[in-house]
Scaffold this motif. Structure first.
Motif, PDB file in Angstrom:
ATOM      1  N   GLU A   9       0.775  -1.224  -0.118  1.00 34.63           N
ATOM      2  CA  GLU A   9      -0.090  -0.076   0.088  1.00 34.63           C
ATOM      3  C   GLU A   9       0.828   1.207  -0.117  1.00 34.63           C
ATOM      4  O   GLU A   9       0.451   2.248  -0.733  1.00 34.63           O
ATOM      5  CB  GLU A   9      -0.896  -0.016   1.417  1.00 34.63           C
ATOM      6  CG  GLU A   9      -2.059  -0.856   1.157  1.00 34.63           C
ATOM      7  CD  GLU A   9      -3.274  -0.505  -0.090  1.00 34.63           C
ATOM      8  OE1 GLU A   9      -3.663  -1.761  -0.592  1.00 34.63           O
ATOM      9  OE2 GLU A   9      -3.250   0.500  -0.313  1.00 34.63           O
ATOM     10  N   ILE A  10       1.855   1.297   0.867  1.00 33.85           N
ATOM     11  CA  ILE A  10       2.778   2.118   0.798  1.00 33.85           C
ATOM     12  C   ILE A  10       3.514   2.636  -0.557  1.00 33.85           C
ATOM     13  O   ILE A  10       3.744   3.805  -1.151  1.00 33.85           O
ATOM     14  CB  ILE A  10       3.959   2.209   1.954  1.00 33.85           C
ATOM     15  CG1 ILE A  10       3.378   2.184   3.419  1.00 33.85           C
ATOM     16  CG2 ILE A  10       4.962   3.471   1.881  1.00 33.85           C
ATOM     17  CD1 ILE A  10       4.408   1.912   4.504  1.00 33.85           C
ATOM     18  N   ILE A  11       3.864   1.658  -1.203  1.00 35.61           N
ATOM     19  CA  ILE A  11       4.414   1.695  -2.529  1.00 35.61           C
ATOM     20  C   ILE A  11       3.673   2.219  -3.477  1.00 35.61           C
ATOM     21  O   ILE A  11       3.962   3.049  -4.262  1.00 35.61           O
ATOM     22  CB  ILE A  11       5.111   0.129  -2.887  1.00 35.61           C
ATOM     23  CG1 ILE A  11       6.106  -0.261  -2.018  1.00 35.61           C
ATOM     24  CG2 ILE A  11       5.385   0.063  -4.498  1.00 35.61           C
ATOM     25  CD1 ILE A  11       6.464  -1.729  -2.405  1.00 35.61           C
ATOM     26  N   LYS A  30      12.017   0.102   9.655  1.00 35.34           N
ATOM     27  CA  LYS A  30      12.335   1.242   8.794  1.00 35.34           C
ATOM     28  C   LYS A  30      12.120   0.789   7.248  1.00 35.34           C
ATOM     29  O   LYS A  30      12.613  -0.243   7.080  1.00 35.34           O
ATOM     30  CB  LYS A  30      13.708   1.618   8.878  1.00 35.34           C
ATOM     31  CG  LYS A  30      14.096   3.018   8.100  1.00 35.34           C
ATOM     32  CD  LYS A  30      15.369   3.595   8.237  1.00 35.34           C
ATOM     33  CE  LYS A  30      15.924   4.892   7.419  1.00 35.34           C
ATOM     34  NZ  LYS A  30      17.144   5.248   7.392  1.00 35.34           N
ATOM     35  N   VAL A  31      11.285   1.659   6.720  1.00 33.69           N
ATOM     36  CA  VAL A  31      10.850   1.352   5.175  1.00 33.69           C
ATOM     37  C   VAL A  31      11.320   2.682   4.638  1.00 33.69           C
ATOM     38  O   VAL A  31      10.861   3.767   4.853  1.00 33.69           O
ATOM     39  CB  VAL A  31       9.345   1.045   4.782  1.00 33.69           C
ATOM     40  CG1 VAL A  31       9.079   1.319   3.324  1.00 33.69           C
ATOM     41  CG2 VAL A  31       8.898  -0.093   5.529  1.00 33.69           C
ATOM     42  N   LYS A  32      12.222   2.562   3.418  1.00 31.47           N
ATOM     43  CA  LYS A  32      12.805   3.535   2.797  1.00 31.47           C
ATOM     44  C   LYS A  32      12.454   3.422   1.440  1.00 31.47           C
ATOM     45  O   LYS A  32      12.893   2.223   0.846  1.00 31.47           O
ATOM     46  CB  LYS A  32      14.173   3.881   3.197  1.00 31.47           C
ATOM     47  CG  LYS A  32      14.734   5.047   2.369  1.00 31.47           C
ATOM     48  CD  LYS A  32      16.296   5.168   2.413  1.00 31.47           C
ATOM     49  CE  LYS A  32      16.924   6.411   2.129  1.00 31.47           C
ATOM     50  NZ  LYS A  32      18.249   6.606   2.590  1.00 31.47           N
ATOM     51  N   LEU A  33      11.849   4.170   0.410  1.00 26.82           N
ATOM     52  CA  LEU A  33      11.347   3.957  -0.828  1.00 26.82           C
ATOM     53  C   LEU A  33      12.112   5.188  -1.589  1.00 26.82           C
ATOM     54  O   LEU A  33      11.961   6.257  -1.367  1.00 26.82           O
ATOM     55  CB  LEU A  33       9.811   3.820  -0.910  1.00 26.82           C
ATOM     56  CG  LEU A  33       9.081   2.844  -0.221  1.00 26.82           C
ATOM     57  CD1 LEU A  33       7.858   3.125  -0.346  1.00 26.82           C
ATOM     58  CD2 LEU A  33       9.657   1.587  -0.796  1.00 26.82           C
ATOM     59  N   VAL A 121     -12.532  18.637   9.416  1.00 24.61           N
ATOM     60  CA  VAL A 121     -12.770  19.453   8.172  1.00 24.61           C
ATOM     61  C   VAL A 121     -12.844  18.467   7.016  1.00 24.61           C
ATOM     62  O   VAL A 121     -13.080  18.785   5.945  1.00 24.61           O
ATOM     63  CB  VAL A 121     -11.723  20.585   7.879  1.00 24.61           C
ATOM     64  CG1 VAL A 121     -11.966  21.635   9.113  1.00 24.61           C
ATOM     65  CG2 VAL A 121     -10.419  19.810   8.072  1.00 24.61           C
ATOM     66  N   CYS A 122     -12.254  17.057   7.189  1.00 23.48           N
ATOM     67  CA  CYS A 122     -12.110  16.330   5.966  1.00 23.48           C
ATOM     68  C   CYS A 122     -11.692  14.805   6.609  1.00 23.48           C
ATOM     69  O   CYS A 122     -11.465  14.771   7.696  1.00 23.48           O
ATOM     70  CB  CYS A 122     -11.148  16.522   4.998  1.00 23.48           C
ATOM     71  SG  CYS A 122      -9.451  16.807   5.447  1.00 23.48           S
ATOM     72  N   ILE A 123     -11.292  13.975   5.606  1.00 19.65           N
ATOM     73  CA  ILE A 123     -11.076  12.626   5.798  1.00 19.65           C
ATOM     74  C   ILE A 123      -9.669  12.380   4.951  1.00 19.65           C
ATOM     75  O   ILE A 123      -9.788  12.998   3.725  1.00 19.65           O
ATOM     76  CB  ILE A 123     -11.943  11.626   5.655  1.00 19.65           C
ATOM     77  CG1 ILE A 123     -12.900  11.625   6.762  1.00 19.65           C
ATOM     78  CG2 ILE A 123     -11.328  10.321   5.667  1.00 19.65           C
ATOM     79  CD1 ILE A 123     -14.135  10.419   6.700  1.00 19.65           C
ATOM     80  N   VAL A 124      -8.748  12.075   5.451  1.00 15.85           N
ATOM     81  CA  VAL A 124      -7.559  11.600   4.534  1.00 15.85           C
ATOM     82  C   VAL A 124      -7.363   9.913   4.691  1.00 15.85           C
ATOM     83  O   VAL A 124      -7.219   9.542   5.734  1.00 15.85           O
ATOM     84  CB  VAL A 124      -6.407  12.152   4.906  1.00 15.85           C
ATOM     85  CG1 VAL A 124      -5.041  11.558   4.128  1.00 15.85           C
ATOM     86  CG2 VAL A 124      -6.310  13.818   4.663  1.00 15.85           C
ATOM     87  N   GLU A 125      -7.526   9.174   3.774  1.00 15.34           N
ATOM     88  CA  GLU A 125      -7.641   7.814   3.675  1.00 15.34           C
ATOM     89  C   GLU A 125      -6.251   7.190   3.166  1.00 15.34           C
ATOM     90  O   GLU A 125      -5.818   7.836   2.407  1.00 15.34           O
ATOM     91  CB  GLU A 125      -8.570   6.995   2.848  1.00 15.34           C
ATOM     92  CG  GLU A 125      -8.751   5.675   2.647  1.00 15.34           C
ATOM     93  CD  GLU A 125      -7.939   5.102   1.617  1.00 15.34           C
ATOM     94  OE1 GLU A 125      -7.483   3.773   1.700  1.00 15.34           O
ATOM     95  OE2 GLU A 125      -7.611   5.593   0.478  1.00 15.34           O
ATOM     96  N   ALA A 126      -5.605   6.643   4.164  1.00 14.03           N
ATOM     97  CA  ALA A 126      -4.280   6.082   4.040  1.00 14.03           C
ATOM     98  C   ALA A 126      -4.523   4.711   4.385  1.00 14.03           C
ATOM     99  O   ALA A 126      -4.661   4.200   5.501  1.00 14.03           O
ATOM    100  CB  ALA A 126      -3.147   6.870   4.603  1.00 14.03           C
ATOM    101  N   MET A 127      -3.884   3.853   3.557  1.00 15.41           N
ATOM    102  CA  MET A 127      -3.827   2.051   3.681  1.00 15.41           C
ATOM    103  C   MET A 127      -5.016   1.747   4.225  1.00 15.41           C
ATOM    104  O   MET A 127      -5.270   0.936   5.113  1.00 15.41           O
ATOM    105  CB  MET A 127      -2.711   1.743   4.724  1.00 15.41           C
ATOM    106  CG  MET A 127      -1.379   2.302   4.116  1.00 15.41           C
ATOM    107  SD  MET A 127       0.204   1.974   4.862  1.00 15.41           S
ATOM    108  CE  MET A 127      -0.231   1.062   6.161  1.00 15.41           C
ATOM    109  N   LYS A 128      -6.157   2.033   3.581  1.00 12.08           N
ATOM    110  CA  LYS A 128      -7.759   1.753   4.219  1.00 12.08           C
ATOM    111  C   LYS A 128      -8.109   2.034   5.373  1.00 12.08           C
ATOM    112  O   LYS A 128      -9.205   1.659   5.914  1.00 12.08           O
ATOM    113  CB  LYS A 128      -7.639   0.404   3.958  1.00 12.08           C
ATOM    114  CG  LYS A 128      -7.702  -0.069   2.232  1.00 12.08           C
ATOM    115  CD  LYS A 128      -7.808  -1.779   2.150  1.00 12.08           C
ATOM    116  CE  LYS A 128      -7.271  -1.771   0.644  1.00 12.08           C
ATOM    117  NZ  LYS A 128      -7.484  -3.124   0.145  1.00 12.08           N
TER     118      LYS A 128
END
Length: 164
Positions: A9-11, A30-33, A121-128
């Protein structure tokens, strides 16, 4: 340690964004892309015991519609010229911006609305996970800087607020 689905999902999010490098550390992992270098690096924790899963606050908001089905909010009549005295509400994460809790619900805020410190004020969807974003300032919404269903990056301004 990260689950393979979380890494995928991050990728996807990094690939769809305009950022070239992304680094995330949690509990010794740690994940580094890097897009241009094509490198994916995962560093395991040094402790022998497995690291606990990252804790992410999840809201009970229903899933918003896909970007193609999202309703377009009318843009303000005139762009804001002097934004030096305006407060920017920024995205705390990479994800998809939604103005409403569901496709058939009204937007949390629109231009001209008054907001308080804890107003959503809003929703931010990240990784479901659907993360409710609070204004963190009292004032009036002057401009909405992103469209419903748009991918946003960490630190990207979402709203301009005229403080009270």
């Amino acid at each position: 340690m990260f689950k393979i689905q979380e890494i995928r999902e991050i990728i996807k999010l990094v690939d769809a964004s305009s950022i070239d490098e992304f680094v995330y550390e949690a509990d010794g992992s740690k994940v580094k892309l890097k897009k241009n270098g094509g490198a994916v690096e995962i560093v395991a924790p040094k402790a022998a015991a497995p690291a606990p899963a990252p804790v992410v606050e999840q809201t009970a908001a229903p899933a918003p519609a896909a970007p193609a089905q999202a309703k377009e909010e009318a843009a303000p009549a005139a762009p804001v010229v002097a934004d030096a005295d305006l407060h920017k509400i920024t995205s705390p994460m990479v994800g998809t911006f939604y103005q409403a809790p569901s496709p058939d619900a009204p937007a949390y805020v629109k231009v001209g609305d008054k907001v308080g410190d804890e107003s959503i004020v809003c929703i931010v969807e990240a990784m479901k996970l659907f993360n409710e974003i609070e204004a963190e300032i009292k004032g009036e919404i002057v401009e909405i800087l992103v469209k419903d269903g748009q991918l946003v990056e960490y630190g990207q301004p979402l709203f301009l607020v005229k403080p009270e």
